[in-house]
Write a protein that holds these residues in place. Structure first.
Motif, PDB file in Angstrom:
ATOM      1  N   UNK A  73      21.275  -9.376   8.029  1.00 28.02           N
ATOM      2  CA  UNK A  73      20.823  -9.513   9.410  1.00 28.02           C
ATOM      3  C   UNK A  73      21.275  -8.326  10.243  1.00 28.02           C
ATOM      4  N   UNK A  74      22.540  -7.927  10.109  1.00 24.05           N
ATOM      5  CA  UNK A  74      23.032  -6.767  10.853  1.00 24.05           C
ATOM      6  C   UNK A  74      22.243  -5.506  10.487  1.00 24.05           C
ATOM      7  N   UNK A  75      21.826  -5.404   9.221  1.00 25.94           N
ATOM      8  CA  UNK A  75      21.122  -4.212   8.768  1.00 25.94           C
ATOM      9  C   UNK A  75      19.622  -4.254   8.964  1.00 25.94           C
ATOM     10  N   UNK A  76      19.111  -5.349   9.519  1.00 30.01           N
ATOM     11  CA  UNK A  76      17.679  -5.434   9.752  1.00 30.01           C
ATOM     12  C   UNK A  76      16.862  -5.651   8.501  1.00 30.01           C
ATOM     13  N   UNK A  77      17.474  -6.205   7.448  1.00 33.00           N
ATOM     14  CA  UNK A  77      16.757  -6.461   6.210  1.00 33.00           C
ATOM     15  C   UNK A  77      16.120  -7.833   6.190  1.00 33.00           C
ATOM     16  N   UNK A  78      15.472  -8.143   5.081  1.00 31.79           N
ATOM     17  CA  UNK A  78      14.790  -9.417   4.906  1.00 31.79           C
ATOM     18  C   UNK A  78      15.699 -10.359   4.127  1.00 31.79           C
ATOM     19  N   UNK A  79      16.106 -11.457   4.752  1.00 27.90           N
ATOM     20  CA  UNK A  79      17.019 -12.411   4.117  1.00 27.90           C
ATOM     21  C   UNK A  79      16.251 -13.294   3.137  1.00 27.90           C
ATOM     22  N   UNK A  80      16.755 -13.436   1.899  1.00 31.39           N
ATOM     23  CA  UNK A  80      16.082 -14.308   0.927  1.00 31.39           C
ATOM     24  C   UNK A  80      16.100 -15.759   1.378  1.00 31.39           C
ATOM     25  N   UNK A  81      15.165 -16.529   0.893  1.00 32.47           N
ATOM     26  CA  UNK A  81      15.193 -17.959   1.142  1.00 32.47           C
ATOM     27  C   UNK A  81      16.090 -18.670   0.144  1.00 32.47           C
ATOM     28  N   UNK A  82      16.342 -19.935   0.385  1.00 35.33           N
ATOM     29  CA  UNK A  82      17.098 -20.787  -0.538  1.00 35.33           C
ATOM     30  C   UNK A  82      18.516 -20.305  -0.790  1.00 35.33           C
ATOM     31  N   UNK A  83      19.156 -19.764   0.215  1.00 39.79           N
ATOM     32  CA  UNK A  83      20.557 -19.381   0.087  1.00 39.79           C
ATOM     33  C   UNK A  83      21.457 -20.585   0.349  1.00 39.79           C
ATOM     34  N   UNK A 124      24.464 -19.719   1.524  1.00 41.16           N
ATOM     35  CA  UNK A 124      25.206 -19.099   2.619  1.00 41.16           C
ATOM     36  C   UNK A 124      24.423 -19.175   3.924  1.00 41.16           C
ATOM     37  N   UNK A 125      25.177 -19.048   5.036  1.00 42.02           N
ATOM     38  CA  UNK A 125      24.592 -19.034   6.373  1.00 42.02           C
ATOM     39  C   UNK A 125      25.149 -17.825   7.119  1.00 42.02           C
ATOM     40  N   UNK A 126      24.313 -17.140   7.862  1.00 37.51           N
ATOM     41  CA  UNK A 126      24.740 -15.952   8.575  1.00 37.51           C
ATOM     42  C   UNK A 126      25.828 -16.264   9.601  1.00 37.51           C
ATOM     43  N   UNK A 127      26.824 -15.374   9.659  1.00 33.92           N
ATOM     44  CA  UNK A 127      27.919 -15.496  10.617  1.00 33.92           C
ATOM     45  C   UNK A 127      27.598 -14.866  11.963  1.00 33.92           C
ATOM     46  N   UNK A 128      26.463 -14.214  12.068  1.00 31.10           N
ATOM     47  CA  UNK A 128      26.146 -13.457  13.279  1.00 31.10           C
ATOM     48  C   UNK A 128      26.201 -14.326  14.540  1.00 31.10           C
ATOM     49  N   UNK A 129      25.626 -15.544  14.546  1.00 32.32           N
ATOM     50  CA  UNK A 129      25.752 -16.361  15.768  1.00 32.32           C
ATOM     51  C   UNK A 129      27.195 -16.641  16.145  1.00 32.32           C
TER      52      UNK A 129
END
Length: 458
Positions: free
Chosen positions: A335-345, A347-352
Motif C-alpha cells: 500500500x505504501x508503495x502504490x502496488x496491487x495488493x493480492x486478494x485472500x491474504x 494479513x491486514x494493512x497497518x496503514x490505517x
C-alpha cells in the motif's frame, strides 16, 4: 522504504518497551518520534515460517513453510515462487529492491527469485576469547552460547551487514527510482559471541531475574520440563544466566548502534522526508525465561510478542494498542508503495493504524501457530486477547493464562473449574480463527471438542 530486521529479539530488551538496563537510544528515539506497536506478534516461533509469512501475508498453514527449511525433518524447501510477495508487487510498481543479510525463506533460491534486484550476505570475523564462554554441556558434546569475540566490532557480522545495506542505500538515494531496502541481521540469535566494547558493556550482577525464571513446571505441559532437561539446563542458576543475558544485551545495543547508522545515512542523503523506516524481528527468545533456552516448543509472550516500530514521514507519533502481526507488514509495504495488493491474504494493512484509524472489523485478539522444529513436526495454536491466552496442544496439556493477574504466565488455569466459562469462550475464539484462516482443524472428532466458533472479524 527501509526494513531493518533482526533475529530472535526479545521485545522487552528495548528501552522503549520497558527495559531499564539495556541501552537502545536510537530505537527509543524511533519509538518516540514514530509509531510504536504495543501488541505486535509473530505468527510462528521459528525463522523460516515467520519470514515466509512476512513475505506472503499468509499464515504458515497457508503458505506451507511449517518449520525451518534447513533442518532434517523439513519436508518443504521454502516459500513457493507461485505465492505473491510484497517484493514482487513492489517490483511491479516500479521499485528497485535490495537485500542485505539473512534470508532463510528458501534453501535453494534467494531473494532475487522473489523480486529483489540483488542480495549480499555480508560476512563477519568469528572466534571466542578463551575463558569468556558460557557453555551448555551435553553427554556427547558442548557448545558456547555466549562469550567475547576477539575481533573489533567493525569486523563483526552485524556491522558488516549494515555496511552492505548502507552502500546500497547511498547508491539508490542518488537515483530517481523509488527503492526498498531490507537489512537482515542475524543478531541477537545465539550464540551471543559479542565484540568489545559491547561484550563488557553490562555487568551481569546488575541484571535481575526474569519474573518467570522461578518456573517449577507444575501444572504445565510435560514438554516444557522435557525441553528444560533436554537442553541440560537443570544446573543453570540465575548467575549463569546473568552472563548470557549480559552478552545478549550487548548484541542488542550493537544492533541499536547500527540502526542509528542507517537513520543517520537516510538523513545525510537528504531522503528523510521521503523514506519509511520499519524495525522488527522474526520472533523472540526465552533467554532464561521459564528456565528455557531458545524459542520453539512454547507459546509464551517472550517468544511471540515482538518489537515493531515504524517511522512514516508526515505522520505524528503514536502508540498503537491494537493486536497486529509481523505479516501485516506485507500489505502495508504494498500500500505504501502504490502496488496491487493480492486478494485472500491473512494479513491486514497497518496503514490505517499508523494514521490513528482503527477499522471497524479489526480483531480484538491474535492467532499464532507452531509446528515444531528440530525434534520434528508437532502442532500448537494460541489465541490471545488483552487479558486471556489459550494454547491448544492436542498432544499435551492445554494452557490458559490470566494475563492481567499473571503477566509472567506462571499459573496454568486450564484445569481450574472456576474458569470454565473463560475457557469455553477462548476455545470458541480459537476455532473461529481456525475457520477464518482456513486452518487444519476441520475433522469432526476435533471440532466436536470445541464450542460454536466466534469469528475474529465481527
Amino acid at each position: 522504504m527501509v526494513l531493518f530486521m533482526t533475529d530472535q529479539l526479545r521485545r522487552d530488551a528495548l528501552g522503549c518497551y520497558g527495559n531499564e538496563i539495556c541501552r537502545t537510544p536510537n530505537l527509543d528515539r524511533l519509538a518516540a518520534e514514530g509509531t510504536r506497536f504495543d501488541q505486535a506478534y509473530t505468527v510462528s516461533p521459528v525463522c523460516s515460517p515467520s519470514r515466509a509469512s512476512l513475505m506472503s501475508g499468509l499464515y504458515p498453514h497457508n503458505h506451507g513453510v511449517m518449520i525451518n527449511t534447513h533442518i532434517a525433518p523439513a519436508w518443504c524447501r521454502g516459500l513457493s515462487t507461485d505465492i505473491p510477495t510484497f517484493s514482487d508487487r513492489l517490483k511491479e510498481a516500479g521499485y528497485a529492491l535490495d537485500y542485505a543479510g539473512k534470508w532463510h525463506v528458501h534453501q535453494d533460491i534467494g531473494p532475487e527469485e522473489f523480486g529483489f534486484d540483488r542480495h549480499r550476505q555480508g560476512g563477519g570475523a568469528r572466534g571466542c576469547v578463551p575463558g569468556t564462554e558460557s557453555m551448555i554441556e551435553f553427554p556427547g558434546s558442548a557448545f558456547a552460547v555466549a562469550g567475547t569475540n576477539p575481533h573489533s566490532f567493525e569486523e563483526g557480522k552485524t556491522w558488516r551487514v549494515t555496511n552492505v545495506g548502507l552502500e546500497m542505500l547511498r547508491e539508490r538515494a542518488g537515483g530517481d527510482q523509488p527503492f526498498f531496502l531490507r537489512i537482515d541481521d542475524v543478531a541477537p540469535h545465539f550464540p551471543n559471541i559479542v565484540p568489545e566494547p559491547y561484550a563488557s558493556m553490562y555487568d551481569p550482577e546488575s541484571i535481575p531475574p526474569w519474573p518467570n525464571f522461578d518456573e517449577t513446571f507444575e501444572g504445565k505441559p510435560s514438554a516444557h520440563l522435557r525441553k528444560h532437561r533436554e537442553w541440560n539446563l537443570e544446573d543453570k542458576d540465575w548467575p549463569w544466566w546473568q552472563k548470557v543475558v549480559a552478552k545478549y544485551y550487548g548484541d542488542v545495543t550493537l544492533i541499536d548502534d547500527c540502526v542509528g547508522r542507517v537513520l543517520d545515512a537516510i538523513r545525510e542523503c537528504g531522503i528523510e522526508d521521503d523514506t519509511i523506516f520499519v524495525f522488527s524481528t522474526d520472533h523472540g527468545d526465552a533467554t532464561g525465561s521459564h528456565k528455557h533456552f531458545e524459542k520453539s516448543g512454547t507459546m509464551y509472550d517472550e517468544v511471540f510478542r515482538i518489537p515493531l516500530l515504524a517511522r512514516v514521514p508526515g505522520v505524528e507519533a503514536r502508540q498503537v494498542p491494537e493486536f497486529v502481526r509481523l505479516m501485516d507488514l506485507m500489505p502495508s509495504f504494498i500500500e505504501w508503495g502504490g502496488g496491487k495488493t493480492p486478494g485472500d491474504l491473512d494479513a491486514k494493512s497497518l496503514v490505517p493504524l499508523v494514521h490513528g484509524e482503527t477499522p471497524a472489523d479489526w480483531p480484538d485478539s491474535v492467532y499464532c501457530e507452531s509446528h515444531g522444529e528440530v525434534w520434528g513436526y508437532s502442532t500448537q495454536r494460541m489465541v490471545r486477547t488483552e487479558r486471556w491466552k489459550y494454547v491448544y496442544i492436542p498432544h499435551d496439556l492445554d494452557e490458559l493464562y490470566d494475563l492481567e493477574a499473571d503477566p509472567a504466565e506462571m499459573n496454568n488455569l486450564i484445569e481450574d473449574s472456576g474458569h470454565a466459562d473463560v475457557l469455553e469462550e477462548m476455545k470458541a475464539r480459537l476455532i473461529g480463527w481456525n475457520d477464518a484462516t482456513g486452518d487444519m482443524f476441520q475433522w469432526n472428532w476435533v471440532r466436536w471438542g470445541f464450542p460454536e466458533p466466534i469469528s475474529p472479524y465481527l
